[in-house]
Design a protein around this motif. Sequence first.
Motif, PDB file in Angstrom:
ATOM      1  N   PHE A 186       0.878  -0.961   0.182  1.00 29.63           N
ATOM      2  CA  PHE A 186      -0.062  -0.139   0.020  1.00 29.63           C
ATOM      3  C   PHE A 186       1.014   1.428   0.039  1.00 29.63           C
ATOM      4  CE2 PHE A 186      -2.606  -3.398   2.100  1.00 29.63           C
ATOM      5  CZ  PHE A 186      -3.974  -3.141   1.516  1.00 29.63           C
ATOM      6  N   THR A 187       0.609   2.422  -0.898  1.00 30.59           N
ATOM      7  CA  THR A 187       1.265   3.350  -1.039  1.00 30.59           C
ATOM      8  C   THR A 187       0.425   4.628  -1.020  1.00 30.59           C
ATOM      9  OG1 THR A 187       3.237   2.368  -2.161  1.00 30.59           O
ATOM     10  CG2 THR A 187       3.076   4.678  -2.154  1.00 30.59           C
ATOM     11  N   LEU A 188       0.312   5.212  -0.094  1.00 32.02           N
ATOM     12  CA  LEU A 188      -0.593   6.429   0.056  1.00 32.02           C
ATOM     13  C   LEU A 188      -0.015   7.942  -0.608  1.00 32.02           C
ATOM     14  CD1 LEU A 188      -2.017   4.116   1.818  1.00 32.02           C
ATOM     15  CD2 LEU A 188      -2.687   6.106   3.383  1.00 32.02           C
ATOM     16  N   ASP A 189      -0.616   8.540  -0.939  1.00 26.56           N
ATOM     17  CA  ASP A 189      -0.128  10.082  -1.474  1.00 26.56           C
ATOM     18  C   ASP A 189       0.168  10.746   0.099  1.00 26.56           C
ATOM     19  OD1 ASP A 189      -0.554   9.722  -4.175  1.00 26.56           O
ATOM     20  OD2 ASP A 189      -2.598  10.465  -4.098  1.00 26.56           O
ATOM     21  N   PRO A 190       1.078  11.665   0.048  1.00 26.33           N
ATOM     22  CA  PRO A 190       1.157  12.594   1.291  1.00 26.33           C
ATOM     23  C   PRO A 190      -0.131  13.142   1.678  1.00 26.33           C
ATOM     24  CG  PRO A 190       2.669  13.037  -0.421  1.00 26.33           C
ATOM     25  CD  PRO A 190       1.711  12.234  -1.226  1.00 26.33           C
ATOM     26  N   ILE A 191      -0.483  12.880   3.124  1.00 22.41           N
ATOM     27  CA  ILE A 191      -1.571  13.557   3.730  1.00 22.41           C
ATOM     28  C   ILE A 191      -1.857  15.060   3.367  1.00 22.41           C
ATOM     29  CG2 ILE A 191      -2.709  13.629   5.712  1.00 22.41           C
ATOM     30  CD1 ILE A 191      -1.123  11.391   6.712  1.00 22.41           C
ATOM     31  N   PRO A 192      -2.999  15.288   2.623  1.00 22.32           N
ATOM     32  CA  PRO A 192      -3.100  16.712   2.282  1.00 22.32           C
ATOM     33  C   PRO A 192      -3.484  17.539   3.534  1.00 22.32           C
ATOM     34  CG  PRO A 192      -5.019  15.343   1.829  1.00 22.32           C
ATOM     35  CD  PRO A 192      -4.025  14.288   2.228  1.00 22.32           C
ATOM     36  N   TYR A 193      -3.533  18.859   3.069  1.00 21.28           N
ATOM     37  CA  TYR A 193      -4.100  19.900   4.323  1.00 21.28           C
ATOM     38  C   TYR A 193      -5.360  19.558   4.475  1.00 21.28           C
ATOM     39  CZ  TYR A 193      -5.313  24.444   6.120  1.00 21.28           C
ATOM     40  OH  TYR A 193      -5.745  25.310   6.974  1.00 21.28           O
ATOM     41  N   THR A 194      -6.400  19.111   3.684  1.00 21.70           N
ATOM     42  CA  THR A 194      -7.733  18.979   3.921  1.00 21.70           C
ATOM     43  C   THR A 194      -8.130  17.910   4.538  1.00 21.70           C
ATOM     44  OG1 THR A 194      -7.839  17.755   1.743  1.00 21.70           O
ATOM     45  CG2 THR A 194      -8.598  19.911   1.669  1.00 21.70           C
ATOM     46  N   GLN A 195      -7.274  16.912   4.997  1.00 20.44           N
ATOM     47  CA  GLN A 195      -7.353  15.809   5.881  1.00 20.44           C
ATOM     48  C   GLN A 195      -7.846  16.457   7.492  1.00 20.44           C
ATOM     49  OE1 GLN A 195      -7.069  12.330   5.783  1.00 20.44           O
ATOM     50  NE2 GLN A 195      -7.909  12.517   8.082  1.00 20.44           N
ATOM     51  N   ALA A 196      -8.788  15.758   7.970  1.00 22.09           N
ATOM     52  CA  ALA A 196      -9.088  15.833   9.476  1.00 22.09           C
ATOM     53  C   ALA A 196      -8.124  15.411  10.308  1.00 22.09           C
ATOM     54  CB  ALA A 196     -10.286  15.275   9.654  1.00 22.09           C
ATOM     55  N   GLU A 197      -7.455  16.467  11.219  1.00 20.25           N
ATOM     56  CA  GLU A 197      -6.481  15.947  12.185  1.00 20.25           C
ATOM     57  C   GLU A 197      -7.286  15.150  13.483  1.00 20.25           C
ATOM     58  OE1 GLU A 197      -5.897  20.129  13.837  1.00 20.25           O
ATOM     59  OE2 GLU A 197      -5.509  20.001  11.692  1.00 20.25           O
ATOM     60  N   GLY A 198      -6.470  14.506  13.964  1.00 21.37           N
ATOM     61  CA  GLY A 198      -6.856  13.794  15.216  1.00 21.37           C
ATOM     62  C   GLY A 198      -6.882  12.467  15.361  1.00 21.37           C
ATOM     63  N   THR A 199      -7.766  11.637  15.978  1.00 20.96           N
ATOM     64  CA  THR A 199      -7.556  10.252  16.229  1.00 20.96           C
ATOM     65  C   THR A 199      -8.387   9.337  15.058  1.00 20.96           C
ATOM     66  OG1 THR A 199      -7.384  10.453  18.772  1.00 20.96           O
ATOM     67  CG2 THR A 199      -7.448   8.212  17.727  1.00 20.96           C
ATOM     68  N   HIS A 200      -7.708   8.543  14.149  1.00 20.43           N
ATOM     69  CA  HIS A 200      -8.035   7.763  13.239  1.00 20.43           C
ATOM     70  C   HIS A 200      -7.590   6.286  13.495  1.00 20.43           C
ATOM     71  CE1 HIS A 200      -9.347  11.304  11.136  1.00 20.43           C
ATOM     72  NE2 HIS A 200      -8.199  11.779  11.400  1.00 20.43           N
ATOM     73  N   TRP A 201      -7.965   5.272  12.818  1.00 18.22           N
ATOM     74  CA  TRP A 201      -7.636   3.902  13.005  1.00 18.22           C
ATOM     75  C   TRP A 201      -7.320   3.211  11.795  1.00 18.22           C
ATOM     76  CZ3 TRP A 201     -10.856  -0.671  13.980  1.00 18.22           C
ATOM     77  CH2 TRP A 201     -12.321  -0.495  13.501  1.00 18.22           C
ATOM     78  N   TYR A 202      -6.737   2.290  11.640  1.00 16.23           N
ATOM     79  CA  TYR A 202      -6.496   1.142  10.735  1.00 16.23           C
ATOM     80  C   TYR A 202      -7.100  -0.087  10.969  1.00 16.23           C
ATOM     81  CZ  TYR A 202      -2.219  -0.279  12.803  1.00 16.23           C
ATOM     82  OH  TYR A 202      -1.212  -0.615  13.760  1.00 16.23           O
ATOM     83  N   HIS A 203      -7.636  -0.818   9.905  1.00 12.66           N
ATOM     84  CA  HIS A 203      -8.093  -2.259  10.341  1.00 12.66           C
ATOM     85  C   HIS A 203      -8.453  -2.878   9.005  1.00 12.66           C
ATOM     86  CE1 HIS A 203     -12.259  -1.267   9.265  1.00 12.66           C
ATOM     87  NE2 HIS A 203     -11.777  -0.093   9.818  1.00 12.66           N
ATOM     88  N   PRO A 204      -8.479  -4.272   9.018  1.00 10.37           N
ATOM     89  CA  PRO A 204      -8.639  -5.126   7.692  1.00 10.37           C
ATOM     90  C   PRO A 204     -10.120  -4.703   7.433  1.00 10.37           C
ATOM     91  CG  PRO A 204      -8.535  -6.597   9.616  1.00 10.37           C
ATOM     92  CD  PRO A 204      -8.021  -5.201  10.101  1.00 10.37           C
ATOM     93  N   HIS A 205     -10.318  -4.854   6.252  1.00  7.88           N
ATOM     94  CA  HIS A 205     -11.741  -4.428   5.721  1.00  7.88           C
ATOM     95  C   HIS A 205     -12.424  -5.342   4.712  1.00  7.88           C
ATOM     96  CE1 HIS A 205     -15.324  -2.367   4.901  1.00  7.88           C
ATOM     97  NE2 HIS A 205     -15.035  -1.260   5.569  1.00  7.88           N
ATOM     98  N   LYS A 206     -11.724  -6.852   4.993  1.00  7.41           N
ATOM     99  CA  LYS A 206     -12.121  -7.721   3.762  1.00  7.41           C
ATOM    100  C   LYS A 206     -13.564  -8.139   4.199  1.00  7.41           C
ATOM    101  CE  LYS A 206     -12.196 -11.587   1.599  1.00  7.41           C
ATOM    102  NZ  LYS A 206     -13.583 -12.123   2.220  1.00  7.41           N
ATOM    103  N   HIS A 207     -14.774  -8.134   3.400  1.00  5.43           N
ATOM    104  CA  HIS A 207     -15.843  -8.262   3.534  1.00  5.43           C
ATOM    105  C   HIS A 207     -16.053  -9.958   3.790  1.00  5.43           C
ATOM    106  CE1 HIS A 207     -17.779  -4.522   1.587  1.00  5.43           C
ATOM    107  NE2 HIS A 207     -16.974  -4.255   2.800  1.00  5.43           N
ATOM    108  N   GLY A 208     -16.628 -10.236   4.728  1.00  2.00           N
ATOM    109  CA  GLY A 208     -16.503 -11.680   5.254  1.00  2.00           C
ATOM    110  C   GLY A 208     -15.936 -12.105   6.486  1.00  2.00           C
TER     111      GLY A 208
END
Length: 226
Positions: A186-208
């Motif tokens: 996974f390669t993401l673009d640099p996080i833009p200024y429009t991104q909401a700052e704060g607490t977020h999270w990552y997790h698997p999202h494979k349906h099933g």
Amino acid sequence: ALVQPVEICPKDGVLSASFRVEMQSAPVYDPPTNTLIPLPVRTYNLDQTGSWRFCRGQGSIQNPMIPGPTLRLRKGTPGNADGTQLGLTLTNRLPVDGSNHACNPAINYSATVPARPDGTCNLADFPFLATEWPACFHGDNVTNMHFHGFHISPQPPQDFVLLSLYPEGTPHVTPTPTEQVGRYQFTLDPIPYTQAEGTHWYHPHKHGSTPLQVTNGMAGAVLIAG
């Protein structure tokens, strides 16, 4: 025990890390006995490779990590692409057996939905659970990664939740844009200024398999600074 997860930070504006997904034994609290008992769970394991550092200048990798390491990132400034660039190499080393469940009411898709005494699946006993694709339990050991709360593209190789990443050595899968075996970058673009700052999270999202993998401990926090 409640343990502060390891926090990792970027090097020179880039946070590039490698996670291995493995089935490992972890101590889990058992209320009836008031003890910790070993339980096989799907976990993230952090490799030393990549472009990252421990945020507080010290730390150690203690795999398996439940939850996964906390990622500290920074969004960009107005009009510039100077936010943190996040890269993640995800390697699936879960067991091959059980990773290709099909949606069929005769199959017990997950230990969270036990079989009836006659051996048939009891999904029908739970009216809030569908028994047809894609809502049934399937692909317990097939995974991917979702960066929850990020303002980024859903196209590969960014927040690509349509990916099915099968375990290393899976023999029945021919790689396609949406089905890969073993490893995905996974390669993401640099996080833009429009991104909401704060607490977020990552997790698997494979349906099933999302509920099973997240409750096993495959999740982690992302702290985005402005």
